[in-house]
Scaffold this motif. Structure first.
Motif, PDB file in Angstrom:
ATOM      1  N   ARG A 141       0.837  -1.206   0.000  1.00 14.09           N
ATOM      2  CA  ARG A 141       0.000   0.000   0.000  1.00 14.09           C
ATOM      3  C   ARG A 141       0.871   1.254   0.000  1.00 14.09           C
ATOM      4  NH1 ARG A 141      -4.761  -0.098   4.205  1.00 14.09           N
ATOM      5  NH2 ARG A 141      -5.240  -1.843   2.797  1.00 14.09           N
ATOM      6  N   GLY A 142       1.924   1.217   0.784  1.00 11.07           N
ATOM      7  CA  GLY A 142       2.832   2.352   0.810  1.00 11.07           C
ATOM      8  C   GLY A 142       3.503   2.580  -0.531  1.00 11.07           C
ATOM      9  N   MET A 143       3.818   1.496  -1.246  1.00 13.86           N
ATOM     10  CA  MET A 143       4.507   1.629  -2.528  1.00 13.86           C
ATOM     11  C   MET A 143       3.633   2.309  -3.571  1.00 13.86           C
ATOM     12  SD  MET A 143       7.582   0.658  -2.178  1.00 13.86           S
ATOM     13  CE  MET A 143       8.030   0.707  -3.909  1.00 13.86           C
ATOM     14  N   PHE A 144       2.355   1.870  -3.712  1.00 12.64           N
ATOM     15  CA  PHE A 144       1.562   2.520  -4.767  1.00 12.64           C
ATOM     16  C   PHE A 144       1.134   3.930  -4.363  1.00 12.64           C
ATOM     17  CE2 PHE A 144      -2.134   0.212  -2.791  1.00 12.64           C
ATOM     18  CZ  PHE A 144      -3.008   1.265  -2.609  1.00 12.64           C
ATOM     19  N   ARG A 145       1.097   4.226  -3.076  1.00  8.51           N
ATOM     20  CA  ARG A 145       0.861   5.604  -2.651  1.00  8.51           C
ATOM     21  C   ARG A 145       2.084   6.470  -2.926  1.00  8.51           C
ATOM     22  NH1 ARG A 145      -2.249   4.633   3.201  1.00  8.51           N
ATOM     23  NH2 ARG A 145      -4.348   4.392   2.310  1.00  8.51           N
ATOM     24  N   GLN A 184     -13.566 -11.633  -5.086  1.00 12.45           N
ATOM     25  CA  GLN A 184     -14.189 -10.886  -6.169  1.00 12.45           C
ATOM     26  C   GLN A 184     -13.105 -10.245  -7.037  1.00 12.45           C
ATOM     27  OE1 GLN A 184     -17.466 -10.556  -6.846  1.00 12.45           O
ATOM     28  NE2 GLN A 184     -17.027  -9.307  -8.642  1.00 12.45           N
ATOM     29  N   PRO A 185     -13.054 -10.557  -8.330  1.00 13.99           N
ATOM     30  CA  PRO A 185     -11.999  -9.984  -9.182  1.00 13.99           C
ATOM     31  C   PRO A 185     -12.183  -8.484  -9.372  1.00 13.99           C
ATOM     32  CG  PRO A 185     -13.583 -11.198 -10.514  1.00 13.99           C
ATOM     33  CD  PRO A 185     -13.938 -11.470  -9.080  1.00 13.99           C
ATOM     34  N   LEU A 186     -11.079  -7.795  -9.481  1.00 18.86           N
ATOM     35  CA  LEU A 186     -11.085  -6.359  -9.715  1.00 18.86           C
ATOM     36  C   LEU A 186     -10.674  -6.083 -11.157  1.00 18.86           C
ATOM     37  CD1 LEU A 186      -9.372  -5.115  -6.432  1.00 18.86           C
ATOM     38  CD2 LEU A 186     -11.806  -5.423  -6.894  1.00 18.86           C
ATOM     39  N   SER A 187     -11.123  -4.977 -11.671  1.00 20.07           N
ATOM     40  CA  SER A 187     -10.850  -4.607 -13.061  1.00 20.07           C
ATOM     41  C   SER A 187      -9.874  -3.434 -13.115  1.00 20.07           C
ATOM     42  CB  SER A 187     -12.145  -4.235 -13.778  1.00 20.07           C
ATOM     43  OG  SER A 187     -12.699  -3.047 -13.205  1.00 20.07           O
ATOM     44  N   TYR A 188      -9.429  -3.135 -14.322  1.00 23.68           N
ATOM     45  CA  TYR A 188      -8.540  -1.982 -14.509  1.00 23.68           C
ATOM     46  C   TYR A 188      -9.268  -0.687 -14.166  1.00 23.68           C
ATOM     47  CZ  TYR A 188      -5.198   1.208 -16.679  1.00 23.68           C
ATOM     48  OH  TYR A 188      -4.299   2.219 -16.903  1.00 23.68           O
ATOM     49  N   ASP A 189     -10.565  -0.637 -14.429  1.00 23.34           N
ATOM     50  CA  ASP A 189     -11.342   0.552 -14.053  1.00 23.34           C
ATOM     51  C   ASP A 189     -11.369   0.718 -12.536  1.00 23.34           C
ATOM     52  OD1 ASP A 189     -11.899   1.185 -16.683  1.00 23.34           O
ATOM     53  OD2 ASP A 189     -13.803   0.078 -16.723  1.00 23.34           O
ATOM     54  N   ASN A 190     -11.462  -0.395 -11.801  1.00 22.75           N
ATOM     55  CA  ASN A 190     -11.393  -0.319 -10.340  1.00 22.75           C
ATOM     56  C   ASN A 190     -10.058   0.269  -9.890  1.00 22.75           C
ATOM     57  OD1 ASN A 190     -13.038  -3.498 -10.291  1.00 22.75           O
ATOM     58  ND2 ASN A 190     -13.971  -1.511  -9.849  1.00 22.75           N
ATOM     59  N   PHE A 191      -8.994  -0.140 -10.560  1.00 19.49           N
ATOM     60  CA  PHE A 191      -7.666   0.382 -10.237  1.00 19.49           C
ATOM     61  C   PHE A 191      -7.595   1.880 -10.462  1.00 19.49           C
ATOM     62  CE2 PHE A 191      -3.526   1.514 -12.233  1.00 19.49           C
ATOM     63  CZ  PHE A 191      -2.757   1.533 -11.070  1.00 19.49           C
ATOM     64  N   LEU A 192      -8.082   2.335 -11.608  1.00 17.76           N
ATOM     65  CA  LEU A 192      -8.043   3.768 -11.908  1.00 17.76           C
ATOM     66  C   LEU A 192      -8.881   4.563 -10.912  1.00 17.76           C
ATOM     67  CD1 LEU A 192      -8.359   3.799 -15.807  1.00 17.76           C
ATOM     68  CD2 LEU A 192      -6.292   4.099 -14.431  1.00 17.76           C
ATOM     69  N   GLU A 193     -10.039   4.023 -10.564  1.00 21.59           N
ATOM     70  CA  GLU A 193     -10.939   4.746  -9.658  1.00 21.59           C
ATOM     71  C   GLU A 193     -10.361   4.850  -8.257  1.00 21.59           C
ATOM     72  OE1 GLU A 193     -15.529   4.361  -7.945  1.00 21.59           O
ATOM     73  OE2 GLU A 193     -14.791   2.979  -9.483  1.00 21.59           O
ATOM     74  N   SER A 194      -9.794   3.750  -7.740  1.00 15.45           N
ATOM     75  CA  SER A 194      -9.316   3.753  -6.352  1.00 15.45           C
ATOM     76  C   SER A 194      -7.967   4.433  -6.198  1.00 15.45           C
ATOM     77  CB  SER A 194      -9.234   2.322  -5.822  1.00 15.45           C
ATOM     78  OG  SER A 194      -8.292   1.582  -6.558  1.00 15.45           O
ATOM     79  N   ASP A 196      -7.132   7.189  -8.068  1.00 18.47           N
ATOM     80  CA  ASP A 196      -7.262   8.548  -8.595  1.00 18.47           C
ATOM     81  C   ASP A 196      -6.855   9.545  -7.511  1.00 18.47           C
ATOM     82  OD1 ASP A 196      -7.883  10.828  -9.962  1.00 18.47           O
ATOM     83  OD2 ASP A 196     -10.054  10.633  -9.715  1.00 18.47           O
ATOM     84  N   ALA A 197      -5.788  10.268  -7.773  1.00 13.43           N
ATOM     85  CA  ALA A 197      -5.236  11.177  -6.758  1.00 13.43           C
ATOM     86  C   ALA A 197      -5.404  12.642  -7.133  1.00 13.43           C
ATOM     87  CB  ALA A 197      -3.755  10.864  -6.552  1.00 13.43           C
ATOM     88  N   THR A 198      -6.352  12.950  -7.999  1.00 17.00           N
ATOM     89  CA  THR A 198      -6.509  14.327  -8.465  1.00 17.00           C
ATOM     90  C   THR A 198      -6.903  15.287  -7.338  1.00 17.00           C
ATOM     91  OG1 THR A 198      -8.791  13.782  -9.115  1.00 17.00           O
ATOM     92  CG2 THR A 198      -7.094  13.654 -10.822  1.00 17.00           C
ATOM     93  N   GLN A 199      -7.584  14.779  -6.323  1.00 18.58           N
ATOM     94  CA  GLN A 199      -8.042  15.660  -5.240  1.00 18.58           C
ATOM     95  C   GLN A 199      -7.042  15.762  -4.093  1.00 18.58           C
ATOM     96  OE1 GLN A 199     -11.501  14.059  -3.264  1.00 18.58           O
ATOM     97  NE2 GLN A 199     -10.846  11.935  -3.575  1.00 18.58           N
ATOM     98  N   PHE A 200      -5.900  15.106  -4.218  1.00 16.14           N
ATOM     99  CA  PHE A 200      -4.901  15.111  -3.144  1.00 16.14           C
ATOM    100  C   PHE A 200      -3.655  15.867  -3.581  1.00 16.14           C
ATOM    101  CE2 PHE A 200      -7.285  11.111  -2.603  1.00 16.14           C
ATOM    102  CZ  PHE A 200      -7.755  11.296  -1.313  1.00 16.14           C
TER     103      PHE A 200
END
Length: 272
Positions: A141-145, A184-194, A196-200
């Protein structure tokens, strides 16, 4: 297919009725065949993805989505505790010892007159595997942040051609997971949505990454103490504990260093 069969076995073996007459599943050991099989599947998927890193099959611009998905898989793994299926496993024996210590401590408090403390249920101590999984999850979690913070500052940039290939790469990398019924499998759209750092702001992302690495560091510090005191010298368990101790100390060094780097980046980005 095996997961579907495990669900069917649970329905046959553990099916019962609650007080209102509704059908429910009730296992006396609090473990189910479906949870056990999910746990085994997660171990294999985790090893599959880990081998990709070891064999250098992944491009650097794929790392963020890989860390993100592994974070999710570790979260699912932490909710699966089928150790009661293994009566002779170290994990099961460790849980039994922890439970006995908790009962003994409650009896001691009761004798000392601390009635409220004696009545409170003992908090189960995490096992070696739980601490390892928790630490690995926090580090991922720290790495992708951290990557998100670097992208926010423009210090890390993915070429447009590489960016366009990420959806197909995502599908290819996680095909073994998508084929499973659970998790439950996750999709690439799930990755983009979760992610998304535009507001940070960048400093917020670095601070979140530093906090994740700190959580991993704390879990690994507990694990190192546990491994140093768990195995008796001169036993087969000692060799296993020593190997696990070396791995835990290596991960601890990584989490500590990365946490310091993120803290420094946070301070620089905030102008402190």
């Amino acid at each position: 297919q095996m997961q579907a069969h495990a669900d069917q076995v649970d329905q046959v073996v553990f099916a019962t009725l609650d007080r209102t007459g509704r059908p429910v599943l009730a296992s006396p050991t609090k473990a189910y065949f479906s949870a056990w099989l999910l746990d085994r599947a997660l171990v294999m998927v985790d090893r599959f993805l880990e081998l990709g890193f070891q064999l250098r099959l992944y491009a650097p611009f794929e790392f963020s989505m890989l860390y993100w998905y592994v974070d999710y898989l570790h979260g699912v793994a932490l909710s699966c505790q089928p150790a009661s299926f293994y009566g002779d496993s170290p994990d099961f024996i460790e849980r039994q010892m922890v439970a006995e210590k908790g009962k003994a401590l409650q009896k001691k408090k009761a004798k000392a007159g601390d009635k409220q403390a004696a009545e409170r249920p003992a908090v189960p101590e995490p096992t070696r595997r739980h601490l390892f999984t928790e630490a690995h999850q926090s580090i991922c979690r720290g790495m992708f942040r951290l990557v998100a913070g670097l992208e926010k500052e423009g210090l890390y940039f993915v070429q447009p051609l590489h960016q366009a290939s990420l959806p197909s790469r995502f599908t290819r990398r996680f095909t073994p997971v998508v084929r499973l019924d659970h998790p439950q499998p996750l999709s690439y759209d799930n990755f983009l949505e979760s992610t998304d750092a535009t507001q940070f702001h960048a400093q917020d992302l670095y601070a979140a990454a530093a906090e994740s690495f700190l959580q991993g560091q704390k879990a690994l510090e507990k694990l190192v103490v546990k491994l140093k005191t768990q195995a008796a010298p001169g036993t087969d368990e000692t060799l296993s504990a020593e190997a696990a101790l070396r791995e835990a100390q290596g991960c601890l060094a990584v989490a500590t260093f990365d946490g310091l780097v993120c803290s420094a980046l946070r301070d620089r980005a905030s102008g402190a």
